[in-house]
Motif scaffolding. Sequence first.
Motif, PDB file in Angstrom:
ATOM      1  N   ALA A   1      -4.515   6.597  -2.265  1.00 50.59           N
ATOM      2  CA  ALA A   1      -3.555   7.617  -1.836  1.00 50.59           C
ATOM      3  C   ALA A   1      -3.689   7.896  -0.348  1.00 50.59           C
ATOM      4  O   ALA A   1      -2.695   8.100   0.353  1.00 50.59           O
ATOM      5  N   SER A   2      -4.922   7.913   0.140  1.00 54.01           N
ATOM      6  CA  SER A   2      -5.162   8.167   1.556  1.00 54.01           C
ATOM      7  C   SER A   2      -4.575   7.049   2.419  1.00 54.01           C
ATOM      8  O   SER A   2      -3.964   7.299   3.455  1.00 54.01           O
ATOM      9  N   ARG A   3      -4.746   5.816   1.961  1.00 54.18           N
ATOM     10  CA  ARG A   3      -4.201   4.670   2.705  1.00 54.18           C
ATOM     11  C   ARG A   3      -2.682   4.717   2.712  1.00 54.18           C
ATOM     12  O   ARG A   3      -2.046   4.417   3.732  1.00 54.18           O
TER      13      ARG A   3
ATOM     14  N   LEU B   1      -0.358   4.842   6.067  1.00 55.64           N
ATOM     15  CA  LEU B   1       0.644   3.813   6.342  1.00 55.64           C
ATOM     16  C   LEU B   1       2.044   4.403   6.482  1.00 55.64           C
ATOM     17  O   LEU B   1       2.869   3.867   7.215  1.00 55.64           O
ATOM     18  N   LYS B   2       2.311   5.499   5.798  1.00 57.89           N
ATOM     19  CA  LYS B   2       3.609   6.160   5.978  1.00 57.89           C
ATOM     20  C   LYS B   2       3.734   6.681   7.406  1.00 57.89           C
ATOM     21  O   LYS B   2       4.791   6.568   8.034  1.00 57.89           O
ATOM     22  N   VAL B   3       2.651   7.252   7.913  1.00 58.64           N
ATOM     23  CA  VAL B   3       2.660   7.746   9.291  1.00 58.64           C
ATOM     24  C   VAL B   3       2.895   6.576  10.255  1.00 58.64           C
ATOM     25  O   VAL B   3       3.745   6.646  11.152  1.00 58.64           O
ATOM     26  N   LEU B   4       2.151   5.510  10.072  1.00 58.18           N
ATOM     27  CA  LEU B   4       2.258   4.346  10.963  1.00 58.18           C
ATOM     28  C   LEU B   4       3.612   3.663  10.837  1.00 58.18           C
ATOM     29  O   LEU B   4       4.199   3.242  11.840  1.00 58.18           O
ATOM     30  N   ALA B   5       4.112   3.544   9.605  1.00 54.29           N
ATOM     31  CA  ALA B   5       5.411   2.893   9.395  1.00 54.29           C
ATOM     32  C   ALA B   5       6.522   3.696  10.054  1.00 54.29           C
ATOM     33  O   ALA B   5       7.412   3.135  10.697  1.00 54.29           O
ATOM     34  N   GLY B   6       6.475   5.018   9.908  1.00 53.63           N
ATOM     35  CA  GLY B   6       7.484   5.860  10.544  1.00 53.63           C
ATOM     36  C   GLY B   6       7.464   5.707  12.051  1.00 53.63           C
ATOM     37  O   GLY B   6       8.522   5.614  12.698  1.00 53.63           O
TER      38      GLY B   6
ATOM     39  N   HIS C   1       0.775  -1.239   0.000  1.00 51.90           N
ATOM     40  CA  HIS C   1       0.000   0.000   0.000  1.00 51.90           C
ATOM     41  C   HIS C   1       0.812   1.297   0.000  1.00 51.90           C
ATOM     42  O   HIS C   1       0.242   2.374  -0.173  1.00 51.90           O
ATOM     43  N   THR C   2       2.128   1.222   0.198  1.00 42.37           N
ATOM     44  CA  THR C   2       2.885   2.472   0.206  1.00 42.37           C
ATOM     45  C   THR C   2       4.346   2.205  -0.132  1.00 42.37           C
ATOM     46  O   THR C   2       4.785   1.051  -0.186  1.00 42.37           O
TER      47      THR C   2
ATOM     48  N   ALA D   1       1.785  17.246   3.452  1.00 38.56           N
ATOM     49  CA  ALA D   1       1.394  18.199   4.495  1.00 38.56           C
ATOM     50  C   ALA D   1      -0.114  18.273   4.670  1.00 38.56           C
ATOM     51  O   ALA D   1      -0.611  18.530   5.764  1.00 38.56           O
ATOM     52  N   SER D   2      -0.850  18.040   3.594  1.00 43.05           N
ATOM     53  CA  SER D   2      -2.307  18.138   3.648  1.00 43.05           C
ATOM     54  C   SER D   2      -2.940  16.757   3.638  1.00 43.05           C
ATOM     55  O   SER D   2      -2.434  15.821   3.018  1.00 43.05           O
ATOM     56  N   ASN D   3      -4.068  16.624   4.313  1.00 42.36           N
ATOM     57  CA  ASN D   3      -4.799  15.353   4.342  1.00 42.36           C
ATOM     58  C   ASN D   3      -6.081  15.465   3.529  1.00 42.36           C
ATOM     59  O   ASN D   3      -7.084  14.837   3.833  1.00 42.36           O
TER      60      ASN D   3
END
Length: 288
Positions: free
Chosen positions: A81-83, A87-92, A22-23, A72-74
């Motif tokens: 794209a949203s997923r 996942l980037k946030v969670l992976a980091g 997914h990312t 920067a924007s959600n």
Amino acid sequence: MNSYRIPEIAKQYTEYDMIQIHTDLPDFPELRTRLLFAFLNEDNKLSSLSELFTLATALVQLGLDTHDLVTASNEVKEKKASRSRQLKVLAGDYFSARFYHLLAKTGQIDMIKQLSNAICEVNRLKMSSYMKMKQLKLTAEDYIHHMVEIKSQLFLSFSEVMSETHKPAWPDILRSFVRCELLFNEIFCMESTSKFRGSWGYWHINQNGTKEERKQLQVEEVDTTKVRTLLHKYSISSQLYQLLNTQTKQLQDYIKKLDSDRLQSELFHMGEPFLRWTGEKPKVLEEI
């Protein structure tokens, strides 16, 4: 002495199906990781911890780099794209948590503190750089300096634990390698106008261009033809090659001052990709 296998060990944390499907993740910080491992492994007091410390640092760096990819924007509504963003946030967060877990379970509390302080410094440097970029007050040299410091901070934190033999050399060699890598990547950025915005060339033209040329840089979608014209006018690629050539020579000088022939040889091999591009090859490599 331990053999270098950090990227392979890190795969147990990075190659999760959910992430891969997914990312995308940023590149593994291979050069800095290998460099840190080489120095730690050369130190008799730290060699037994070289793998642990290097892996933990690589995961922290990967966590920070992954968060940097989050937009920067959600406002993205498209599900895929949203997923990917989520996942980037969670992976980091996950990579950062693993660094803490790895060091905590082995009782390396002081190293947790050192890396945590370095993370704070990285974030401070990023904010400072962001503000200068937003105000268009960043020079091309500022850009290189800020990027080198941001990329070096986690690894610089090991200066305090290294032996007196290697402590003086570590910051200069680390920054020099990072600067070479950055300039090397900037050269490839010039091959794609899509990567031009925010590059060394962008800030150089913003600093030295005419008022009209600076205006061209500010438009939301830059004209590919105009960008290529500016790159040619200001000899961006040529200047980057010259900067890389100067930096590789300085790096060689730093490496030659090391007392360890083995470490010298390893570092020269690590720097060989840069030397190939500048047409340089140290005598040490010719003799191996």
